[in-house]
Write a protein that holds these residues in place. Structure first.
Motif, PDB file in Angstrom:
ATOM      1  N   GLY A  44     -15.361  -5.532  -0.614  1.00  0.00           N
ATOM      2  CA  GLY A  44     -14.686  -6.783  -0.952  1.00  0.00           C
ATOM      3  C   GLY A  44     -13.221  -6.621  -1.283  1.00  0.00           C
ATOM      4  N   ILE A  45     -12.606  -5.488  -0.885  1.00  0.00           N
ATOM      5  CA  ILE A  45     -11.169  -5.313  -1.071  1.00  0.00           C
ATOM      6  C   ILE A  45     -10.580  -4.919   0.277  1.00  0.00           C
ATOM      7  CG2 ILE A  45      -9.330  -4.154  -2.345  1.00  0.00           C
ATOM      8  CD1 ILE A  45     -11.283  -3.556  -4.551  1.00  0.00           C
ATOM      9  N   LEU A  93       0.841  -1.193   0.000  1.00  0.00           N
ATOM     10  CA  LEU A  93       0.000   0.000   0.000  1.00  0.00           C
ATOM     11  C   LEU A  93       0.877   1.245   0.000  1.00  0.00           C
ATOM     12  CD1 LEU A  93      -2.870  -1.068   2.431  1.00  0.00           C
ATOM     13  CD2 LEU A  93      -2.799  -1.171  -0.063  1.00  0.00           C
ATOM     14  N   SER A  94       1.525   1.516   1.122  1.00  0.00           N
ATOM     15  CA  SER A  94       2.372   2.710   1.179  1.00  0.00           C
ATOM     16  C   SER A  94       3.606   2.535   2.038  1.00  0.00           C
ATOM     17  CB  SER A  94       1.562   3.900   1.712  1.00  0.00           C
ATOM     18  OG  SER A  94       1.082   3.623   3.020  1.00  0.00           O
ATOM     19  N   GLY A  95       3.692   1.449   2.777  1.00  0.00           N
ATOM     20  CA  GLY A  95       4.798   1.277   3.706  1.00  0.00           C
ATOM     21  C   GLY A  95       5.976   0.534   3.106  1.00  0.00           C
ATOM     22  N   THR A  96       7.158   0.764   3.689  1.00  0.00           N
ATOM     23  CA  THR A  96       8.383   0.128   3.218  1.00  0.00           C
ATOM     24  C   THR A  96       8.340  -1.379   3.388  1.00  0.00           C
ATOM     25  OG1 THR A  96       9.614   2.114   3.839  1.00  0.00           O
ATOM     26  CG2 THR A  96      10.892   0.108   3.473  1.00  0.00           C
ATOM     27  N   TYR A  97       7.696  -1.838   4.477  1.00  0.00           N
ATOM     28  CA  TYR A  97       7.726  -3.260   4.809  1.00  0.00           C
ATOM     29  C   TYR A  97       6.385  -3.948   4.516  1.00  0.00           C
ATOM     30  CZ  TYR A  97      11.577  -1.137   7.319  1.00  0.00           C
ATOM     31  OH  TYR A  97      12.683  -0.400   7.628  1.00  0.00           O
ATOM     32  N   ASP A  98       5.562  -3.323   3.685  1.00  0.00           N
ATOM     33  CA  ASP A  98       4.238  -3.865   3.396  1.00  0.00           C
ATOM     34  C   ASP A  98       4.320  -5.247   2.749  1.00  0.00           C
ATOM     35  OD1 ASP A  98       3.190  -1.566   4.354  1.00  0.00           O
ATOM     36  OD2 ASP A  98       2.333  -0.850   2.476  1.00  0.00           O
ATOM     37  N   ASP A  99       3.493  -6.153   3.256  1.00  0.00           N
ATOM     38  CA  ASP A  99       3.296  -7.465   2.637  1.00  0.00           C
ATOM     39  C   ASP A  99       1.883  -7.896   3.011  1.00  0.00           C
ATOM     40  OD1 ASP A  99       3.413  -9.913   1.468  1.00  0.00           O
ATOM     41  OD2 ASP A  99       4.889 -10.771   2.829  1.00  0.00           O
ATOM     42  N   TYR A 100       0.915  -7.378   2.258  1.00  0.00           N
ATOM     43  CA  TYR A 100      -0.486  -7.587   2.611  1.00  0.00           C
ATOM     44  C   TYR A 100      -1.102  -8.760   1.850  1.00  0.00           C
ATOM     45  CZ  TYR A 100      -0.791  -3.120   5.065  1.00  0.00           C
ATOM     46  OH  TYR A 100      -0.613  -2.082   5.949  1.00  0.00           O
ATOM     47  N   ILE A 101      -1.976  -9.467   2.551  1.00  0.00           N
ATOM     48  CA  ILE A 101      -2.873 -10.423   1.919  1.00  0.00           C
ATOM     49  C   ILE A 101      -4.157  -9.669   1.583  1.00  0.00           C
ATOM     50  CG2 ILE A 101      -4.278 -12.493   2.256  1.00  0.00           C
ATOM     51  CD1 ILE A 101      -2.143 -13.464   4.239  1.00  0.00           C
ATOM     52  N   GLN A 102      -4.555  -9.689   0.318  1.00  0.00           N
ATOM     53  CA  GLN A 102      -5.822  -9.071  -0.072  1.00  0.00           C
ATOM     54  C   GLN A 102      -6.916 -10.130   0.010  1.00  0.00           C
ATOM     55  OE1 GLN A 102      -5.879  -7.011  -3.881  1.00  0.00           O
ATOM     56  NE2 GLN A 102      -8.077  -7.433  -4.088  1.00  0.00           N
ATOM     57  N   THR A 103      -8.047  -9.759   0.594  1.00  0.00           N
ATOM     58  CA  THR A 103      -9.157 -10.707   0.756  1.00  0.00           C
ATOM     59  C   THR A 103     -10.488 -10.044   0.460  1.00  0.00           C
ATOM     60  OG1 THR A 103     -10.289 -12.172   2.306  1.00  0.00           O
ATOM     61  CG2 THR A 103      -9.312 -10.176   3.227  1.00  0.00           C
ATOM     62  N   THR A 130      -6.105  -4.824   8.506  1.00  0.00           N
ATOM     63  CA  THR A 130      -5.531  -3.493   8.704  1.00  0.00           C
ATOM     64  C   THR A 130      -6.231  -2.393   7.922  1.00  0.00           C
ATOM     65  OG1 THR A 130      -3.360  -4.473   9.121  1.00  0.00           O
ATOM     66  CG2 THR A 130      -3.393  -2.149   8.518  1.00  0.00           C
ATOM     67  N   ALA A 131      -6.612  -2.652   6.679  1.00  0.00           N
ATOM     68  CA  ALA A 131      -7.109  -1.563   5.842  1.00  0.00           C
ATOM     69  C   ALA A 131      -8.129  -2.081   4.836  1.00  0.00           C
ATOM     70  CB  ALA A 131      -5.948  -0.899   5.100  1.00  0.00           C
ATOM     71  N   ILE A 132      -8.937  -1.147   4.330  1.00  0.00           N
ATOM     72  CA  ILE A 132      -9.858  -1.454   3.241  1.00  0.00           C
ATOM     73  C   ILE A 132      -9.658  -0.430   2.136  1.00  0.00           C
ATOM     74  CG2 ILE A 132     -11.596  -2.540   4.707  1.00  0.00           C
ATOM     75  CD1 ILE A 132     -13.211   0.039   4.584  1.00  0.00           C
ATOM     76  N   LEU A 133      -9.977  -0.839   0.923  1.00  0.00           N
ATOM     77  CA  LEU A 133      -9.970   0.073  -0.210  1.00  0.00           C
ATOM     78  C   LEU A 133     -11.422   0.292  -0.591  1.00  0.00           C
ATOM     79  CD1 LEU A 133      -8.115   1.559  -2.205  1.00  0.00           C
ATOM     80  CD2 LEU A 133      -8.234  -0.440  -3.683  1.00  0.00           C
ATOM     81  N   SER A 134     -11.893   1.530  -0.418  1.00  0.00           N
ATOM     82  CA  SER A 134     -13.316   1.770  -0.588  1.00  0.00           C
ATOM     83  C   SER A 134     -13.582   3.222  -0.950  1.00  0.00           C
ATOM     84  CB  SER A 134     -14.062   1.434   0.711  1.00  0.00           C
ATOM     85  OG  SER A 134     -15.406   1.863   0.655  1.00  0.00           O
TER      86      SER A 134
END
Length: 469
Positions: free
Chosen positions: A227-228, A181-191, A216-220
């Motif tokens: 659903g993101i 997303l925006s962080g240096t260490y980001d490793d997100y699972i999208q569900t 942690t976060a949603i895209l909306s």
């Protein structure tokens, strides 16, 4: 009969559960609701509403006076979030943004019990916080799973306190992996499992009841679930939690280089077979410099792990123990070299200033400018250094003009940039640059790699060589 059997086999192959009820019942006691309380300063006047001296100032002061003195007193503000217990002695994981700035943190358990929580440590970079409660009896807890084993399409279940409605379960699949997303260490699972406000800090479970992510976060576009959703991968979280538990803070490895991705044109300019690795654009004082690394090296392996790109390298380095001596394999001018580097600590180096470029003080009489590859270049003179606000240590060729119709402009070169290297060799004069271009052509290269500095920040740019030049 054949159709029914075929559908049954397909469902079994996909791992589609008949129900989530058994899993939800088993892990619910370990999921918690989090309520935070913060003191907010009271309003004291119209400051910030209208400018001082405005004709409306008296109106707003009278309006606030009518509200009474109570509105000017400090007041309490509450917020809601989720979390989960990771040990029977009361350690709880949540998001940093759930508890940030809180004066009091209260944990509500599934069975109805509430306990105050102590903040152990936070990591804003991954948005993770570790809390601790003291209970009269061992608490039910959940364990972390290996997020790297999760596959796109696997079933997952999210639990938490969405919109303050209390304990709630939602299910879906892993939609994507390794999201940033925006962080240096980001490793997100999208569900696509429904995640809403209040779910922050709650767990994302696999079908074995293991936590593979922290919601942690949603895209909306409207603030609600479409659903993101994004959960920080457990393999990132576990390392952060272990450090917070032991030290109360994070201790990430630090290599001490500035890096950029190896693009196909950069790979061609360097004569590399593949556009992989991390290209070192600068080596300030630090572990890498002490270990012999140079600007222009391409890091292809770190501590036995093949380096694909800069994002991966940053995460691997950060997850390596501070003080460990690692083997770093670099490609240097077409040859492979192995360096031994003892890592520093990232947090201690956050404010480090990159080392300035050192070079020969040789000044030669040369042409005043050169137009090549869409650039108008000039040697650095004292007047030009003053105009561009460059210090005496800066050596190279100043970009005094860029043709906006050329590749150079498209790749971001601008007037005021300084070219310090070409083909990984220092350039002090226009003749130096022309010599490097001639050498690249003779070697059959279609492009040349330039090291460009802007405001002290370096980056490599590969420009295509025009045969007519």
């Amino acid at each position: 009969m054949v159709l029914i059997l075929s559908q049954s086999l397909m469902a079994h192959a996909r791992g589609a559960p008949e129900t989530f009820a058994d899993l939800a019942e088993a892990i619910s006691p370990s999921v918690v609701n989090i309520t935070t309380s913060t003191t907010v300063a009271g309003r004291t006047g119209p400051q910030g509403i209208v400018p001082e001296g405005s004709p409306f100032e008296d109106f707003f002061r009278e309006f606030q006076d009518r509200q009474g003195p109570g509105d000017r007193q400090p007041r309490r503000s509450s917020a809601l979030g989720s979390g989960f217990v990771i040990s029977e002695d009361g350690f709880i994981v949540t998001n940093n943004h759930v508890i940030e700035g809180a004066d009091e943190i209260e944990i509500e358990f599934f069975e109805g019990m509430t306990l105050p929580a102590q903040l152990i440590g936070t990591d804003p970079n991954t948005d993770i916080a570790l809390l601790k409660v003291e209970a009269d009896k061992p608490l039910k807890f959940v364990s972390f799973g290996d997020s790297d084993k999760s596959r796109v399409g696997d079933w997952v279940m999210a639990m938490g306190n969405p919109l303050g409605q209390g304990f709630s379960v939602s299910a879906g699949i892993v939609s994507a992996r390794n999201r940033a997303l925006s962080g240096t260490y980001d490793d997100y699972i999208q569900t696509d499992a429904a995640i809403n406000r209040g779910n922050s800090g709650g767990p994302l479970f696999n079908m074995d009841g293991e936590v593979i992510g922290v919601n942690t976060a949603i895209l909306s576009p409207n603030g609600g679930s479409i659903g993101i959703g994004f959960s920080m991968a457990s393999n990132v979280v576990t390392k952060v939690v272990d450090q917070l538990k032991e030290f109360g803070e994070t201790r990430r490895g630090w290599l001490g280089v500035r890096i950029q991705d190896v693009t196909p044109d950069v790979a061609e300019a360097l004569g590399l077979d593949k556009a992989e690795g991390a290209l070192v654009s600068d080596v300030p004082d630090g572990p890498a410099k002490d270990g012999g690394m140079l600007a222009g090296d391409v890091i292809v392996s770190f501590d036995g792990v093949d380096v694909v790109d800069t994002r991966q390298l940053v995460r691997v380095v950060a997850n390596t123990q501070v003080g460990k001596t690692v083997r770093v394999v670099v490609n240097r001018e077409g040859k492979t070299e192995t360096l031994k580097i003892t890592l520093g600590r990232r947090e201690e180096a956050e404010g480090a200033v990159p080392a300035s470029m050192s070079g020969d003080d040789l000044e030669q009489e040369a042409p005043s400018s050169l137009e090549i590859m869409g650039l108008t270049l000039s040697p650095l003179t004292e007047d030009l250094r003053g105009e561009l606000q460059l210090d005496e240590s800066t050596k190279g060729l100043a970009v005094v003009g860029v043709d906006e119709t050329t590749e150079a402009f498209e790749k971001g070169l601008r007037q005021g940039d300084v070219i310090t290297e070409a083909s990984q060799s220092q350039v002090l004069t226009l003749d130096d640059l022309q010599a490097r271009i001639d050498e690249a052509r003779e070697a059959g290269r279609k492009s040349i790699l330039l090291l460009v500095r802007r405001g002290g920040d370096p980056r490599f740019v590969a420009l295509t060589l025009d045969e007519s030049e």
